[in-house]
Design a protein around this motif. Structure first.
Motif, PDB file in Angstrom:
ATOM      1  N   ALA A 166       0.838  -1.201   0.000  1.00  0.00           N
ATOM      2  CA  ALA A 166       0.000   0.000   0.000  1.00  0.00           C
ATOM      3  C   ALA A 166       0.872   1.251   0.000  1.00  0.00           C
ATOM      4  O   ALA A 166       2.026   1.219   0.442  1.00  0.00           O
ATOM      5  CB  ALA A 166      -0.914   0.015   1.232  1.00  0.00           C
ATOM      6  N   SER A 167       0.301   2.344  -0.489  1.00  0.00           N
ATOM      7  CA  SER A 167       0.997   3.635  -0.466  1.00  0.00           C
ATOM      8  C   SER A 167      -0.041   4.743  -0.392  1.00  0.00           C
ATOM      9  O   SER A 167      -1.232   4.514  -0.603  1.00  0.00           O
ATOM     10  CB  SER A 167       1.878   3.810  -1.712  1.00  0.00           C
ATOM     11  N   VAL A 185      -3.946  -0.642 -10.525  1.00  0.00           N
ATOM     12  CA  VAL A 185      -4.166  -0.826  -9.092  1.00  0.00           C
ATOM     13  C   VAL A 185      -5.432  -0.081  -8.677  1.00  0.00           C
ATOM     14  O   VAL A 185      -6.100   0.542  -9.500  1.00  0.00           O
ATOM     15  CB  VAL A 185      -2.950  -0.344  -8.258  1.00  0.00           C
ATOM     16  N   VAL A 186      -5.754  -0.153  -7.387  1.00  0.00           N
ATOM     17  CA  VAL A 186      -6.928   0.537  -6.846  1.00  0.00           C
ATOM     18  C   VAL A 186      -6.475   1.844  -6.208  1.00  0.00           C
ATOM     19  O   VAL A 186      -5.554   1.856  -5.382  1.00  0.00           O
ATOM     20  CB  VAL A 186      -7.646  -0.334  -5.790  1.00  0.00           C
ATOM     21  N   GLY A 187      -7.096   2.951  -6.604  1.00  0.00           N
ATOM     22  CA  GLY A 187      -6.752   4.255  -6.034  1.00  0.00           C
ATOM     23  C   GLY A 187      -7.999   5.025  -5.660  1.00  0.00           C
ATOM     24  O   GLY A 187      -8.904   5.190  -6.490  1.00  0.00           O
ATOM     25  N   MET A 188      -8.078   5.493  -4.430  1.00  0.00           N
ATOM     26  CA  MET A 188      -9.256   6.198  -3.921  1.00  0.00           C
ATOM     27  C   MET A 188      -8.949   7.656  -3.621  1.00  0.00           C
ATOM     28  O   MET A 188      -7.993   7.967  -2.900  1.00  0.00           O
ATOM     29  CB  MET A 188      -9.764   5.513  -2.653  1.00  0.00           C
ATOM     30  N   LYS A 189      -9.764   8.555  -4.191  1.00  0.00           N
ATOM     31  CA  LYS A 189      -9.781   9.951  -3.757  1.00  0.00           C
ATOM     32  C   LYS A 189     -10.999  10.120  -2.865  1.00  0.00           C
ATOM     33  O   LYS A 189     -12.129  10.101  -3.342  1.00  0.00           O
ATOM     34  CB  LYS A 189      -9.886  10.927  -4.929  1.00  0.00           C
ATOM     35  N   PRO A 190     -10.803  10.263  -1.559  1.00  0.00           N
ATOM     36  CA  PRO A 190     -11.963  10.393  -0.664  1.00  0.00           C
ATOM     37  C   PRO A 190     -12.693  11.725  -0.859  1.00  0.00           C
ATOM     38  O   PRO A 190     -12.205  12.629  -1.553  1.00  0.00           O
ATOM     39  CB  PRO A 190     -11.330  10.320   0.738  1.00  0.00           C
ATOM     40  N   GLY A 211      -5.173  10.158  -0.404  1.00  0.00           N
ATOM     41  CA  GLY A 211      -5.870   8.876  -0.480  1.00  0.00           C
ATOM     42  C   GLY A 211      -4.910   7.724  -0.722  1.00  0.00           C
ATOM     43  O   GLY A 211      -3.739   7.930  -1.023  1.00  0.00           O
ATOM     44  N   PRO A 212      -5.409   6.475  -0.611  1.00  0.00           N
ATOM     45  CA  PRO A 212      -4.555   5.289  -0.679  1.00  0.00           C
ATOM     46  C   PRO A 212      -4.537   4.582  -2.038  1.00  0.00           C
ATOM     47  O   PRO A 212      -5.515   4.605  -2.787  1.00  0.00           O
ATOM     48  CB  PRO A 212      -5.179   4.367   0.376  1.00  0.00           C
ATOM     49  N   PHE A 213      -3.375   3.948  -2.321  1.00  0.00           N
ATOM     50  CA  PHE A 213      -3.220   2.987  -3.410  1.00  0.00           C
ATOM     51  C   PHE A 213      -3.045   1.602  -2.811  1.00  0.00           C
ATOM     52  O   PHE A 213      -2.256   1.426  -1.869  1.00  0.00           O
ATOM     53  CB  PHE A 213      -1.955   3.274  -4.229  1.00  0.00           C
ATOM     54  N   THR A 214      -3.721   0.609  -3.363  1.00  0.00           N
ATOM     55  CA  THR A 214      -3.562  -0.783  -2.948  1.00  0.00           C
ATOM     56  C   THR A 214      -3.821  -1.679  -4.155  1.00  0.00           C
ATOM     57  O   THR A 214      -4.246  -1.207  -5.212  1.00  0.00           O
ATOM     58  CB  THR A 214      -4.559  -1.167  -1.833  1.00  0.00           C
ATOM     59  N   ARG A 215      -3.595  -2.974  -3.972  1.00  0.00           N
ATOM     60  CA  ARG A 215      -3.866  -3.919  -5.056  1.00  0.00           C
ATOM     61  C   ARG A 215      -5.323  -4.379  -5.056  1.00  0.00           C
ATOM     62  O   ARG A 215      -5.826  -4.825  -6.083  1.00  0.00           O
ATOM     63  CB  ARG A 215      -2.934  -5.126  -4.955  1.00  0.00           C
ATOM     64  N   THR A 216      -6.005  -4.327  -3.917  1.00  0.00           N
ATOM     65  CA  THR A 216      -7.399  -4.762  -3.846  1.00  0.00           C
ATOM     66  C   THR A 216      -8.264  -3.685  -3.209  1.00  0.00           C
ATOM     67  O   THR A 216      -7.769  -2.795  -2.494  1.00  0.00           O
ATOM     68  CB  THR A 216      -7.560  -6.062  -3.026  1.00  0.00           C
ATOM     69  N   LEU A 223      -6.915   0.985   4.513  1.00  0.00           N
ATOM     70  CA  LEU A 223      -6.050   2.175   4.578  1.00  0.00           C
ATOM     71  C   LEU A 223      -6.855   3.426   4.901  1.00  0.00           C
ATOM     72  O   LEU A 223      -6.451   4.250   5.722  1.00  0.00           O
ATOM     73  CB  LEU A 223      -5.312   2.359   3.246  1.00  0.00           C
ATOM     74  N   LEU A 224      -8.030   3.557   4.248  1.00  0.00           N
ATOM     75  CA  LEU A 224      -8.848   4.743   4.500  1.00  0.00           C
ATOM     76  C   LEU A 224      -9.367   4.743   5.943  1.00  0.00           C
ATOM     77  O   LEU A 224      -9.475   5.803   6.569  1.00  0.00           O
ATOM     78  CB  LEU A 224     -10.009   4.830   3.505  1.00  0.00           C
TER      79      LEU A 224
END
Length: 485
Positions: A166-167, A185-190, A211-216, A223-224
């Protein structure tokens, strides 16, 4: 440790069961980063204290109730830290050391995460390819001749390459979601205000969000959970209660109404991207959701409005870099004005200077009504468009980016072409909504990202729908060759 084969829960269970230790994980992670760095150029600084921090976590014992306890993570180099330099990939902040940590850094450390290093970005987060860094050009692990997107390209690349699980990145106009799309990858902007911006070097203060980057998708929710919440240091952070974003993530999409704007499948979108999104829409229908075509008529003005507004905010925020208080200082100035001019002329890169000039022009007396005020009015119309759709729908879906990753150098000389990479993501920032990109297909061996957009503070709904799609496809299981497969 091969992070391609394990999610956060399984890594955490290994730590709890004593199958590995935080020290072993951290050493393996650092070795993996070192092995790939020459090809990927993803990091600007490594944490010399990472192994020592892991030793302390092992000595205290892995927290069985905290999934990040003892787990290595990376952060974007525009989040200030006391034990590593924070450059924002700019000569202007070369060797700058902060006196405090960003709130999200404090929260990660409190959760027991081991921050292994700081990742490359476009200078001051201004760019869409991570080619605008003053120090290096980050490469996409799927094809190192292509860009990883930007500005959080380093954070996306290190997760996509399986170096860390994660990052963290930051997203002003798509800087988490577009790199997530390009690197698979999965990236979220909250939602704006969901995560504290304290300690994030500001670009556009009314747009920026960490926000976080992860593989799933579920890893992303974990992370959030860790970084979200009110912060007294940040007056714009929301005091809205933070739910457990992993709770209910398995409930599926049956009964959900999902909107697909016709503007998101217009002529400017690659056919392979359109095909992937239409296939994803069919998948959602198979899973019990209703897909409706809708219209966001003012979305086409988003890029123009964004660059007037965000550049204006950048022009104000970057005024503090004057060669006096901190950071780079030009040599042998003739007087104070000359010090300002020389420092900013040589300390900032071309893209940053371009946006400062654009913003200063937009705010000038003769242009304010014509540009800044008009852009603010367009922003309101875009917000109203979203509100209208969300009266009848739970989510909006569409492409994250109009294309897959482009070649390094292909668009670096054409700012307008580069800016259009964010045409799908910018409206979400203008409206302050949550948005997430997740893998939804491939074209010529390069990932295609799907964007899910939710109502304010409805990240749980996004995660629920994203998880349902992920569990019924295998795009997230594909891995780039560079990572060892």
């Amino acid at each position: 440790m091969n992070y391609f084969d394990r999610d956060l829960e399984s890594v955490h269970q290994m730590l709890v069961d004593g199958e590995t230790t935080s020290v072993e994980l951290t050493k393996q992670t650092l070795a993996n980063i070192d092995a790939h760095e020459a090809d990927l150029q993803a990091y600007l600084a490594m944490n010399d204290e990472a192994v020592a921090q892991a030793e302390k976590i092992d000595a205290a014992g892995i927290d069985p109730d905290n999934v990040l306890s003892g787990v290595p993570v990376a952060i974007k180099d525009n989040l200030v830290t006391t034990n590593m330099p924070t450059t924002a990939a700019s000569k202007m902040l070369e060797n700058f050391h902060s006196l405090f940590n960003a709130t999200v850094v404090e929260k990660l450390q409190a959760a027991g995460a081991v921050i292994v290093g700081k990742t490359n970005l476009d200078e001051f987060a201004m760019g869409s390819s991570t080619e605008k860094s003053a120090y290096k050009t980050t490469r996409n692990p799927w094809d190192t001749n292509t860009v990883p997107g930007g500005s959080s390209g380093g954070s996306a690349t290190t997760v996509a390459a399986g170096e860390v699980p994660a990052s963290l990145g930051s997203d002003t106009g798509g800087s988490i979601r577009q790199p997530a799309s390009f690197t698979g990858v999965v990236g979220m902007k909250p939602t704006y205000g969901r995560v504290s911006r304290w300690g994030l070097i500001a670009f556009g203060s009314s747009f920026d969000q960490i926000g976080p980057f992860t593989r799933t998708v579920k890893d992303n929710a974990y992370l959030l959970n860790t970084i979200a919440g009110h912060d007294d240091h940040d007056a714009t952070s929301s005091d809205k209660e933070v739910p457990d974003f992993t709770a209910g993530i398995d409930q599926g999409v049956k009964g959900m109404r999902i909107a697909l704007p016709k503007e998101y499948l217009s002529d400017g979108i690659d056919q392979s991207v359109k095909d992937a999104i239409q296939a994803a829409a069919k998948k959602y229908e198979e899973l019990g959701a209703t897909i409706d075509e809708v219209s966001l008529p003012h979305a086409k003005y988003g890029v123009m409005a964004y660059y007037a507004l965000a550049s204006s905010e950048a022009s104000s925020n970057l005024e503090r870099f004057d060669g006096i208080r901190y950071g780079y200082r030009a040599e042998d100035p003739k007087n104070l004005e000359d010090l300002y001019v020389k420092t900013r002329s040589t300390g900032f890169g071309d893209e940053v200077k371009r946006r400062i000039m654009l913003g200063t022009f937009s705010l000038s007396a003769g242009s304010f009504d014509k540009y800044f005020k008009k852009a603010a009015q367009i922003r309101t119309l875009i917000i109203e468009d979203f509100q209208k759709v969300f009266q009848d729908h739970d989510l909006i879906m569409g492409p994250t980016a109009p294309t897959t990753a482009f070649k390094v150098g292909a668009e670096s000389t054409d700012p307008t072409e580069m800016y259009m990479n964010d045409v799908m993501t910018i409206p979400v920032n203008l409206a302050g909504l949550p948005g997430m990109s997740l893998p939804a297909g491939f074209s010529n061996g390069l990932p295609i990202g799907m964007q899910l957009i939710g109502k304010p503070f409805a990240e749980s709904t996004i995660y629920q729908a994203g998880h349902a799609f992920e569990q019924n496809t295998d795009f997230h299981k594909q891995t780039p060759q560079l990572g060892g497969k």
